[in-house]
Each structure stands twice: as C-alpha cells, then as structure tokens.
Design an enzyme around this catalytic site. Structure first.
Site, mmCIF file in Angstrom:
data_model
loop_
_atom_site.group_PDB
_atom_site.id
_atom_site.type_symbol
_atom_site.label_atom_id
_atom_site.label_comp_id
_atom_site.label_asym_id
_atom_site.label_seq_id
_atom_site.Cartn_x
_atom_site.Cartn_y
_atom_site.Cartn_z
ATOM 1 N N TYR A 143 0.853 -1.194 0.000
ATOM 2 C CA TYR A 143 0.000 0.000 0.000
ATOM 3 C C TYR A 143 0.880 1.232 0.000
ATOM 4 O O TYR A 143 1.852 1.311 0.764
ATOM 5 C CB TYR A 143 -0.890 -0.006 1.239
ATOM 6 C CG TYR A 143 -1.800 1.203 1.368
ATOM 7 C CD1 TYR A 143 -2.832 1.416 0.445
ATOM 8 C CD2 TYR A 143 -1.644 2.120 2.404
ATOM 9 C CE1 TYR A 143 -3.672 2.525 0.561
ATOM 10 C CE2 TYR A 143 -2.490 3.222 2.530
ATOM 11 C CZ TYR A 143 -3.499 3.419 1.608
ATOM 12 O OH TYR A 143 -4.331 4.504 1.727
ATOM 13 N N ASP A 238 9.285 2.953 0.258
ATOM 14 C CA ASP A 238 8.195 3.574 1.004
ATOM 15 C C ASP A 238 8.373 3.160 2.464
ATOM 16 O O ASP A 238 7.983 2.071 2.869
ATOM 17 C CB ASP A 238 6.843 3.117 0.452
ATOM 18 C CG ASP A 238 5.678 3.795 1.168
ATOM 19 O OD1 ASP A 238 5.921 4.434 2.216
ATOM 20 O OD2 ASP A 238 4.542 3.673 0.689
ATOM 21 N N LYS A 266 3.803 8.851 9.200
ATOM 22 C CA LYS A 266 3.571 8.235 10.503
ATOM 23 C C LYS A 266 4.555 8.746 11.575
ATOM 24 O O LYS A 266 4.398 9.864 12.028
ATOM 25 C CB LYS A 266 3.530 6.710 10.349
ATOM 26 C CG LYS A 266 2.374 6.352 9.379
ATOM 27 C CD LYS A 266 1.949 4.931 9.280
ATOM 28 C CE LYS A 266 0.663 4.847 8.463
ATOM 29 N NZ LYS A 266 0.697 4.067 7.259
#
Ligand SMILES: *Cc1c(COP(=O)(O)O)cnc(C)c1O
Length: 426
Positions: A143, A238, A266
C-alpha cells in the site's frame, strides 16, 4: 459496555461515509461497531464508555513512544502559543530536515508534505520527472496511499473491504502502474524485460506491512537495487511505516540497501499530520522552485507538526535501548502467540512490528497472506477487545508496539491470549 460508542457511530453515519474518515476504522472486517476514543496516554487508549485498552494499533504506527509523551506534548503546547501556521519558512523545517538527513543519510534533500499518500504521489512525480519515463513497478499487496495511480492491488484497507481496485480511478491513470509479486525478483525482471526503457521507478515497502507483516526474503531488496541500476530506473523505499520503527535509520539501515528516494510518514510527524519525501540531491533538485517538477502545500512544514516530529525523533535518538526493548517485548508476545495456537497460526515479526496470520504455513507474499481465515481473526479480535486489548480490526494490518508498553502490559496480553486458546474461542 459500548452504548456511547454505538450511539456516536449511528450519528456519525449520517454525515460521514460509513461513519468514519478512513475505512478500516469502521470495523467491518471484524463484524462489530467501532469503539470511539476519548483519550490516550502511554500504552493505553480509553473509549467514550470508559473502557481502557492496551493499545497495539498506536494510531497505525506513529505512536512509537506511546500516547501523549510529556516532552512532545509540552513542545507542541509551546509551539501553539506562537501561532498555528504561517505559510512561510521556519527554522523548525530546517531542523527537522537536518535531523532526518542525519538519521537517514540517503536523504540528502527532502520536501515536507502532510500525508504519506502525498509523499508517495510526489516522490513518483519526481522520479518520472528525473528519468523522463512514465511507468512504475509496485508489488501486489503493498500500500502506498490512495492516490489514483497507486490504488492497484493495494492491500490493507482495500483488501479488508474487498475493493481491490476502486471505482472512480480511470483506467488511463493506472495504465502506467505495473504490478510485480513481493519476494519474487524474477517477476520484476520480467516487467523490465518487457519495458526496458519506460520504467521510472520500482516502489516497495521494504518490509511489507499492509497485507499483514511480510518480511523481505534474504537478498530481495538487494536484487531490486540491482535491477533498478541495470535498467537506469530509480528505487523508492516507502518507509512510511518502517522509517524510524525498524531502526533509527529505517529499513534501509536495517537491510543496508540504499534507495534513490524514500518516503516517510507516521512516526516522522510524531502524531501530527506530517510526511516527507526525499533522497538523492540531483533528483530532489528537480522539484520546484529549484526545478520544474511542481509540488506544493499550504500547510506543508506546519510549525506544530514539525515541532512534534523533531521532539519525537530527538527522543528516539537519545533512548539508546529503545529499539531493543520494544523488539524484545514483541518477541515475547510472538512466542506466546505461537505457543498458544501452535501450527494453526503463522506469526511474522520484525522489530516491533508483527502479524498473527490465522493459517498454517509461511506467509511470504500476497497470495499466501490472503489464504488466512479472516473469520478466525475476527473472533480473536473481538475476544481481545472485550478483554481490554486493542488490536487492528483487520487480519491485514500490522500490530505495533511502543516504548510505553510495560512488562505488565505484555504479560497481561500474553495471559489473555493463553486464556483464549485454552477456552477454545477459535
Ligand atoms: C500509511 C501508509 C501510507 C499512506 O500514508 P497516509 O498518511 O495514510 O496517507 C503510504 N505508504 C505506507 C507504506 C503506509 O503504511
């Protein structure tokens, strides 16, 4: 026990699709209503009905220090008094950029944005601008946020809600997204052989954590580095989840593989909406206003968000035993889960990230992850929630531990798991 949450959920559904602002929060995959959160402190999260939980979601990753760390909260409060946003450069942005570069030296230059989605979308634009190529390679089950071109075989939320590809995304927008299999370098090589001069970049979660946690097999990330070099394409890690979680220097430090570009989110925002993309200087110098690849943001580099990020990274840097301590707690939990369920589950763990897959056999890619029994996961989840243990409401999301989790938290969690197994709940 959950009356107030239930009532709020009903009301919320009137004004927000599914009652939530991000799909997995709605608990569809675990067949119950979500709990609404009132507050959180340390390893605990408290709902509006007064129930307390040991939190293993940690806001899906940012909470590596636990909730409301005193130093971070204090720094944020001070920053608030000086104004919430200016839309002009500040010293805080420089300090955060310098700190990120120090911890992840491959990031020679970076741009701050507001979400992981934005970071990845922009990194890919920079990669395309730099290489003059349009296609990208991503992996099934990874994702990278919800931008159009990346919402292809995208794991987690999409997986949980069984929406593999979303309506509203024109086929034209995804025609340049090629999909390879995680842990299968031959599938990557095959895509490059078919498109030798048109792939701008390979983008990968160095540890996949959005189809549940799936570790890269030995040499996989190195192979990606070699394939990218061979075809003059870029390698993008990522690290929105793994950055500052797997180690201070992220997965690239842990596995000693150097990407051309990295995306962060995050943890880098310390609980505030902040993310970043960056990497090799000559690529980042393509970005406006230095270069011609356009990308901008009204609230980018926001002074409150950068304050939370800086303070969080400073604490991570100071606490020398932090990563070993959290990893040891996670290992203890993983061992107990394996002992409780035996061969009925596959436990994947690295550092403070783990997943319990309800299936026999190894989980190494998307195909093996989706064999899991989501009904069993739902039963496990519900039992744990009712016992005050807050897990991700989906088989395909990671379990996150924080530095705030105490020995007692871990032992309590282990006891509940052993009890669950003994009572044959699953
Ligand atoms: C969470 C996540 C994103 C998206 O970040 P948002 O802040 O939710 O937009 C991108 N990539 C990975 C690996 C993620 O886990």
């Amino acid at each position: 026990m959950y009356e107030k949450s239930d009532a709020l959920f009903e009301k919320s559904k009137q004004y927000m699709p599914g009652g939530v602002n991000s799909p997995v929060r709605a608990y569809q995959a675990v067949n119950r209503n979500p709990v609404f959160i009132d507050s959180a402190k340390g390893s605990k999260i408290y709902d509006v009905d007064g129930n307390a939980y040991i939190d293993y979601v940690c806001s899906w990753g940012p909470g590596i220090l636990g909730h409301a760390h005193e130093r971070v909260v204090e720094a944020v409060q001070k920053a608030c008094e000086k104004g919430l946003t200016y839309g002009a450069p500040t010293e805080k942005e420089y300090l955060l950029a310098e700190l990120v570069h120090k911890l992840m030296p491959s990031i020679e230059m970076l741009r701050l944005v507001n979400s992981g989605t934005e970071a990845v979308m922009s990194a890919i634009r920079a990669a395309r601008g730099f290489t003059g190529r349009d296609k990208i390679v991503k992996f099934r089950g990874c994702y990278h946020g919800h931008s159009d071109g990346l919402l292809v075989k995208a794991g987690s939320g999409a997986l949980t809600c069984s929406i593999p590809d979303s309506p509203g995304v024109p086929a034209d927008y995804t025609k340049n997204t090629l999909v390879a299999e995680y842990n299968d370098e031959a599938s990557v090589e095959a895509l490059f052989q078919a498109n030798p001069d048109s792939i701008a970049a390979i983008i990968v979660e160095p540890v996949a954590a959005n189809m549940g946690v799936v570790l890269p097999k030995e040499g996989f990330l190195n192979s990606l580095r070699k394939i990218a070099d061979k075809y003059h394409a870029l390698l993008i890690f990522d690290e929105v989840i793994t950055g500052f979680r797997l180690s201070l220097g992220g997965a690239q430090e842990y596995y000693k593989v150097k990407p051309d570009l990295t995306t962060l989110g995050k943890i880098v925002g310390g609980g505030m909406p902040l993310a970043a993309y960056g990497g090799r200087r000559e690529i980042m110098e393509m970005v406006a206003p230095k270069g011609s690849v356009y990308q901008a943001g009204t609230l980018a580099g926001n002074p409150i968000a950068t304050t939370a990020g800086i303070e969080t990274l400073r604490i991570l840097e100071e606490e020398k035993n932090l990563y070993d301590t959290i990893a040891a707690s996670a290992e203890q939990l993983a061992d107990v889960v394996q002992e409780a369920f035996g061969s009925r589950v596959c436990v994947n763990r690295i550092g403070s990230l783990m997943s319990v897959f309800f299936q026999e056999g190894a989980v190494t890619d998307y195909a093996s992850a989706v064999k899991s029994d989501t009904g069993q996961y739902a039963a496990y989840f519900n039992y744990m929630l009712n016992q005050g243990i807050y897990l991700a409401p989906s088989q395909f999301e990671a379990m996150f531990l924080s530095y705030a989790h105490t020995k007692e938290d871990i032992e309590r969690t282990c006891d509940v798991i052993l009890e669950l197994a003994k009572n044959n709940v699953i």
